[in-house]
Design an enzyme around this catalytic site. Structure first.
Site, PDB file in Angstrom:
ATOM      1  N   TYR A  33       0.837  -1.201   0.000  1.00  0.00           N
ATOM      2  CA  TYR A  33       0.000   0.000   0.000  1.00  0.00           C
ATOM      3  C   TYR A  33       0.865   1.243   0.000  1.00  0.00           C
ATOM      4  CZ  TYR A  33       0.829   0.814   5.029  1.00  0.00           C
ATOM      5  OH  TYR A  33       1.405   1.079   6.240  1.00  0.00           O
ATOM      6  N   ARG A  52       8.361   4.346  -4.312  1.00  0.00           N
ATOM      7  CA  ARG A  52       8.394   3.298  -3.277  1.00  0.00           C
ATOM      8  C   ARG A  52       7.350   2.216  -3.585  1.00  0.00           C
ATOM      9  NH1 ARG A  52       7.574   5.071   2.784  1.00  0.00           N
ATOM     10  NH2 ARG A  52       5.461   5.303   2.000  1.00  0.00           N
ATOM     11  N   ARG A 100      -7.429 -20.383  -2.859  1.00  0.00           N
ATOM     12  CA  ARG A 100      -6.448 -20.214  -1.794  1.00  0.00           C
ATOM     13  C   ARG A 100      -5.388 -21.307  -1.802  1.00  0.00           C
ATOM     14  NH1 ARG A 100      -4.822 -21.505   3.172  1.00  0.00           N
ATOM     15  NH2 ARG A 100      -4.040 -19.788   4.475  1.00  0.00           N
ATOM     16  N   HIS A 102      -0.826 -21.315  -1.041  1.00  0.00           N
ATOM     17  CA  HIS A 102       0.265 -20.398  -0.698  1.00  0.00           C
ATOM     18  C   HIS A 102       1.096 -19.913  -1.896  1.00  0.00           C
ATOM     19  CE1 HIS A 102      -0.848 -21.654   3.300  1.00  0.00           C
ATOM     20  NE2 HIS A 102       0.028 -20.831   3.856  1.00  0.00           N
ATOM     21  N   GLU A 182      11.442   2.278  14.740  1.00  0.00           N
ATOM     22  CA  GLU A 182      10.576   3.315  14.167  1.00  0.00           C
ATOM     23  C   GLU A 182       9.238   3.272  14.891  1.00  0.00           C
ATOM     24  OE1 GLU A 182       9.455   2.488  10.015  1.00  0.00           O
ATOM     25  OE2 GLU A 182       9.825   0.366  10.405  1.00  0.00           O
TER      26      GLU A 182
HETATM   27  C1  LIG Z   1       6.107   1.537   9.890  1.00  0.00           C
HETATM   28  C2  LIG Z   1       6.114   2.877   9.225  1.00  0.00           C
HETATM   29  N1  LIG Z   1       7.215   3.640   9.305  1.00  0.00           N
HETATM   30  C3  LIG Z   1       7.268   4.855   8.733  1.00  0.00           C
HETATM   31  C4  LIG Z   1       6.184   5.383   8.053  1.00  0.00           C
HETATM   32  C5  LIG Z   1       6.278   6.744   7.449  1.00  0.00           C
HETATM   33  O1  LIG Z   1       6.394   6.659   6.054  1.00  0.00           O
HETATM   34  P1  LIG Z   1       5.942   7.862   5.085  1.00  0.00           P
HETATM   35  O2  LIG Z   1       6.686   9.075   5.569  1.00  0.00           O
HETATM   36  O3  LIG Z   1       6.401   7.429   3.752  1.00  0.00           O
HETATM   37  O4  LIG Z   1       4.479   7.996   5.223  1.00  0.00           O
HETATM   38  C6  LIG Z   1       5.022   4.625   7.923  1.00  0.00           C
HETATM   39  C7  LIG Z   1       3.867   5.140   7.188  1.00  0.00           C
HETATM   40  O5  LIG Z   1       2.847   4.531   7.054  1.00  0.00           O
HETATM   41  C8  LIG Z   1       4.990   3.339   8.521  1.00  0.00           C
HETATM   42  O6  LIG Z   1       3.888   2.563   8.441  1.00  0.00           O
END
Ligand SMILES: Cc1ncc(COP(=O)(O)O)c(C=O)c1O
Length: 287
Positions: A33, A52, A100, A102, A182
């Site tokens: 996504y 990305r 379905r 894998h 993060e």
């Molecule tokens: C796990 C994670 N880290 C970082 C980000 C930040 O990414 P971006 O600045 O591209 O939205 C997101 C955004 O959804 C995320 O899900």
């Protein structure tokens, strides 16, 4: 106002929009996504999110569902039909629908594409940022390919719910060395006790945030001292400032971590400046 979703070639009333029960996104989280911020009906950091997306699809060997031009049209049209001025547009691409099993389905199985858009109150976001928010820390229990933006977000969902349960807005995930990886849906930053801006490098198992990259460019232009290196939870708690970045959140000040006040408990000057610079640039460059 009724919302509209784009699903596999048609625009449908949001409340009735459906995908197949054997869509691989539903069965296996076999999809990716992207999320773009919307400013005045235009999409911010457009190319960064688009490239990305292509990288995520390529890493998972999911076919590119349509040309970049066609996808751009669908994104804009979904924003327009939902009358979103400020908010986000969400795109999901899965490996499609198949019985379905894998292994990948037969070559040529078309990927599924869903696009939705929603409004977010700019005033509310500004009010939240003016006060800053609470962050908690929690172990990072994710897989080894967090650089791919997959819809497999269960650890992130659990982390975010833990934040809510503990009265916080975001959860910062922590590796086995005690270093912050993060946020559950954001990249994590601090201004450390020596005044250096810190954020984890992207050689680590984290998402390469598009907002993070835009901020790094601004940091270079502004001549802010940067140390692109992981920081520990202890360093974060001793930091002068803390914040996190993502599409939708932009630059959001964190004023406490696990209940420990950061700095004077208010959004710091570097954080506030970066938020203003980022919003200005994103608004100007949105397409
Ligand atoms: C796990 C994670 N880290 C970082 C980000 C930040 O990414 P971006 O600045 O591209 O939205 C997101 C955004 O959804 C995320 O899900």
């Amino acid at each position: 106002m009724s919302r509209v979703a784009y699903v596999n070639g048609t625009y449908q009333p949001h409340g009735q929009a459906t995908i197949h029960v054997e869509d691989r996104g539903f069965q296996f989280a076999d999809g990716v996504y992207e999320v773009w911020s919307v400013f005045d009906g235009r999409l911010a950091d457009f190319d960064g999110h688009m490239s990305r997306l292509h990288r995520s699809l390529n890493e998972l060997r999911i076919d590119i569902p349509m040309t970049a031009e066609a996808l751009t049209r669908v994104l804009h049209e979904t924003v327009r039909r939902n009358r979103v001025r400020n908010g986000i547009v969400y795109l999901q691409v899965t490996r499609g629908t198949a019985r379905r099993d894998h292994p990948f389905p037969a070559a040529g199985t078309p990927p599924s594409v869903v696009v939705t858009a929603k409004s977010i109150s700019a005033a509310r976001s500004e009010a939240t940022a003016a006060k800053g928010v609470a962050v908690i820390t929690t172990p990072d229990i994710r897989w080894g390919r967090c650089d791919i933006k997959t819809v497999g977000l269960l650890p992130n969902v659990l982390a975010k719910q833990e934040a809510r349960d503990r009265g916080a807005y975001e959860a910062w995930m922590v590796d086995e060395m005690g270093l912050v990886t993060e946020g559950a849906s954001t990249n994590a930053w601090i201004v450390d006790e020596h005044g250096k801006l810190r954020t984890r490098d992207t050689q680590a198992n984290i998402l390469r945030g598009v907002t993070r990259a835009a901020i790094l460019n601004l940091v270079a232009e502004e001549g802010i001292e940067l140390d692109e290196r992981a920081f520990s939870v202890d360093e974060a708690k001793r930091a002068k400032e803390a914040f996190f970045t993502a599409a939708g959140a932009f630059v959001m000040p964190a004023v406490s971590i696990d209940g420990v006040r950061i700095g004077d408990g208010k959004p710091g000057p570097i954080t506030t400046r970066l938020r203003a610079l980022y919003l200005d640039q994103a608004r100007h460059e949105a397409i």
